[in-house]
Design an enzyme around this catalytic site. Structure first.
Site, short mmCIF file in Angstrom:
data_model
loop_
_atom_site.label_atom_id
_atom_site.label_comp_id
_atom_site.label_asym_id
_atom_site.label_seq_id
_atom_site.Cartn_x
_atom_site.Cartn_y
_atom_site.Cartn_z
CG HIS A 1 7.18 -3.69 9.14
ND1 HIS A 1 6.62 -4.94 9.19
CD2 HIS A 1 6.12 -2.83 9.29
CE1 HIS A 1 5.32 -4.84 9.37
NE2 HIS A 1 4.99 -3.58 9.44
NE ARG A 2 6.66 0.21 3.03
CZ ARG A 2 6.41 1.12 2.10
NH1 ARG A 2 7.37 1.97 1.74
NH2 ARG A 2 5.22 1.24 1.56
CG HIS B 1 -0.73 -5.69 4.23
ND1 HIS B 1 -0.27 -4.92 5.26
CD2 HIS B 1 -0.28 -5.11 3.09
CE1 HIS B 1 0.43 -3.91 4.77
NE2 HIS B 1 0.44 -4.01 3.47
CE LYS C 1 2.90 0.15 10.29
NZ LYS C 1 1.71 0.58 9.53
CG ASP D 1 2.47 4.88 5.71
OD1 ASP D 1 3.49 5.23 5.11
OD2 ASP D 1 2.02 3.72 5.63
CD GLU E 1 0.36 3.73 9.60
OE1 GLU E 1 0.63 3.11 10.65
OE2 GLU E 1 0.84 3.42 8.50
CB SER F 1 -0.91 -0.01 1.24
OG SER F 1 -0.14 -0.01 2.41
CD GLU G 1 2.46 -5.34 7.73
OE1 GLU G 1 1.98 -5.06 8.85
OE2 GLU G 1 2.82 -4.49 6.91
CD GLU H 1 -0.34 -2.13 9.03
OE1 GLU H 1 0.13 -1.66 10.09
OE2 GLU H 1 0.19 -1.97 7.93
CE LYS I 1 5.36 2.07 5.79
NZ LYS I 1 4.14 2.18 4.92
CG ASP J 1 -1.82 1.64 8.36
OD1 ASP J 1 -2.48 2.60 7.91
OD2 ASP J 1 -0.80 1.18 7.79
C1 PEP Z 1 1.91 0.43 6.05
O1 PEP Z 1 1.04 0.83 5.28
O2 PEP Z 1 2.14 1.04 7.09
C2 PEP Z 1 2.70 -0.77 5.72
C3 PEP Z 1 3.66 -1.23 6.51
O3 PEP Z 1 2.36 -1.41 4.57
P1 PEP Z 1 3.15 -1.28 3.19
O4 PEP Z 1 4.56 -1.66 3.45
O5 PEP Z 1 2.43 -2.26 2.30
O6 PEP Z 1 3.01 0.13 2.75
MG MG Z 2 0.55 2.54 6.70
#
Ligand code: PEP
Ligand code: MG
Length: 485
Positions: free
Chosen positions: A431-432, A219, A454, A378, A351, A98, A271, A228, A403, A308
């Protein structure tokens, strides 16, 4: 005469010419008395930093797989240390699903005959032919300088020439190499980089994990639009206990889901959180609250809740599809979130509540909920200081999701963290959804003093390695008396 004999001769000559022999004798005798078992090891360690500083010899890229079976870029760092080139460290880039539209570009080959177009051979080539010569001879312990060279080699804000994946992998690998060459744990090396060598704090704190135990959105495969559902342990607990608390809740949630929806409800999303056949957030939060009680904890005291929404993924033509075929305006969605906050008082963080460009709604959400909970940006910020400074001025959010691969290098991500801290906001190192088994982000969270991390569920190797790294850091900090009280 051998090389070493001639060097020894030169040293003797220097000592004699400068009448240093007696002084040296006293020093060596004292040292042998104080450290009888390792006097010369100690001397070597003192003298080594006086050698020529290490230099990057080359970067070597390769295509490896991430946790979603997609190719990603891995980079090896070779450095010349005492006239010899050796492999010092390697690391790889994570990858999101995403993604925000302003993220650094992930360079993919687009050749549908290989990995459904997701190969990264071109990015790997760019590591070998563009990034490697650009950083050759630089000192790998100076991460800020190397990151700067990586950015200049690309020359675009969103890394569209070389690829953000190539640059993030290189930055991660050089950070690891620098720590190894300085003989420092990575978090201490990164803390020196973050504080630019000045006023690095004497003590460190561990972040509170925001643990994604129930997956939806992109996800997972179900109807749940919110991506999330996370739990956060009480911030006052030691990290070891935080991890135990959330892991016990995770297991209880699995049991409850199986008893209510059957064994397949325990299948895992990207995840590591469960991906059960739930339809709405209220139901998901209710199940998690039950799991918290079943584990013997109290929601709102021992464990808190976080979402999230990744709402850019269900935003279209000015409406939010919060459930299949159920469309809400921005204002209706804000009412919906407010009701969730009222009905689930343990909910403390949301988020990406709104689309990445629906700035008016971001501002309204801050006015309505900003004093009660964390509103985390984000996709709206993409760890980009240009967007972040605008968002801080216009009060879009009170927390930044950080990130590294959204912007490219660790140093650029650190700039965003500094900016958010200066504005008294919170930083969540993240993380991703597509990950690798490196744990750089754990060290980065500790180095920057971020209050939160996270990194998914306490399951699946690429998530667990980040939590386990924090356990190691906590133990080391306790042993050294460096854990913030
Ligand atoms: C997020 O959206 O916070 C996430 C970790 O997902 P993605 O890495 O798919 O963006
Ligand atoms: Mg996010």
């Amino acid at each position: 005469m051998s090389d070493t004999a001639s060097t020894a001769g030169k040293i003797q000559e220097y000592l004699d010419d400068n009448k240093l022999q007696p002084t040296l004798q006293v020093i060596i005798n004292d040292l042998c008395k104080q450290l009888p078992s390792d006097a010369f090891g100690y001397l070597v360690n003192q003298l080594l930093p006086k050698c020529a500083p290490p230099q990057i010899d080359k970067l070597v890229g390769r295509e490896v797989l991430d946790s979603r079976a997609n190719p990603t870029v891995e980079v090896d760092v070779y450095a010349i240390v005492r006239d010899k080139s050796r492999l010092i460290a390697r690391s790889a880039a994570p990858s999101g699903a995403s993604t925000g539209s302003n993220e650094a570009m992930e360079l993919r080959d687009g050749d549908n005959d290989r990995y459904m177009g997701k190969g990264v051979k071109r990015a790997v080539d760019n590591v070998n032919t563009i990034l490697s010569p650009a950083v050759a001879r630089a000192n790998p312990t100076d991460l800020a300088a190397v990151d700067d060279l990586l950015c200049k080699a690309d020359g675009t804000e969103l890394k569209t020439k070389v690829g953000g994946n190539a640059i993030t992998a290189a930055s991660f690998a050089v950070a690891e190499a620098g720590a190894i060459l300085l003989d420092l744990p990575l978090y201490k090396h990164l803390a020196n980089v973050f504080y630019r060598g000045r006023d690095t704090p004497k003590t460190y704190r561990l972040p509170t994990p925001m643990v994604n135990i129930l997956n939806g959105g992109k996800h997972a495969g179900g109807n749940l639009k919110i991506q999330e559902f996370m739990i956060m342990p009480n911030a006052d607990l030691p990290f070891t206990e935080k991890l135990r608390y959330v892991t016990q809740v995770y297991h209880h949630l699995g049991k409850l889901l199986v008893s209510k929806y059957g064994v397949s409800a325990k299948n895992l999303g990207d995840e590591g959180g469960y991906a059960p056949p739930l339809d709405n957030a209220d139901e998901a939060l209710g199940m998690i609250e039950q799991a918290i009680s079943a584990a013997g904890f109290t929601a709102g005291k021992d464990i808190f809740l976080a979402l999230d929404c990744a709402s850019s993924e269900f935003y279209k033509d000015g409406k939010y599809e919060i459930a299949p075929k159920k469309f809400l305006t921005g204002d209706e969605l804000l009412n919906y979130y407010e009701k969730l906050v009222n009905d689930h008082p343990a909910l403390r963080s949301i988020e990406d509540a709104f689309d990445e460009k629906d700035y008016e709604m971001w501002k309204k959400s801050m006015e309505r909920l900003g004093d009660k909970i964390m509103l985390v940006g984000d996709d709206v910020f993409t760890t980009n200081t240009n967007l972040l400074s605008r968002g801080i001025n216009e009060k879009w959010a009170n927390a930044l999701l950080l990130k590294v691969n959204q912007i490219g290098t660790i140093s650029e991500a650190m700039n965003a963290a500094r900016m958010m801290f200066e504005a008294s906001g919170q930083v969540i190192v993240s993380h991703r959804s597509g990950e690798t088994t490196n744990s750089v982000i754990s060290d980065l969270a500790v180095a920057t003093g971020a209050r939160f991390i996270k990194t998914g569920a306490p399951a699946r190797g690429e998530r667990v390695c980040k939590y386990n790294r924090l356990l190691q850091i906590e133990e080391e900090l306790i042993n050294e008396g460096l854990l913030e009280k």
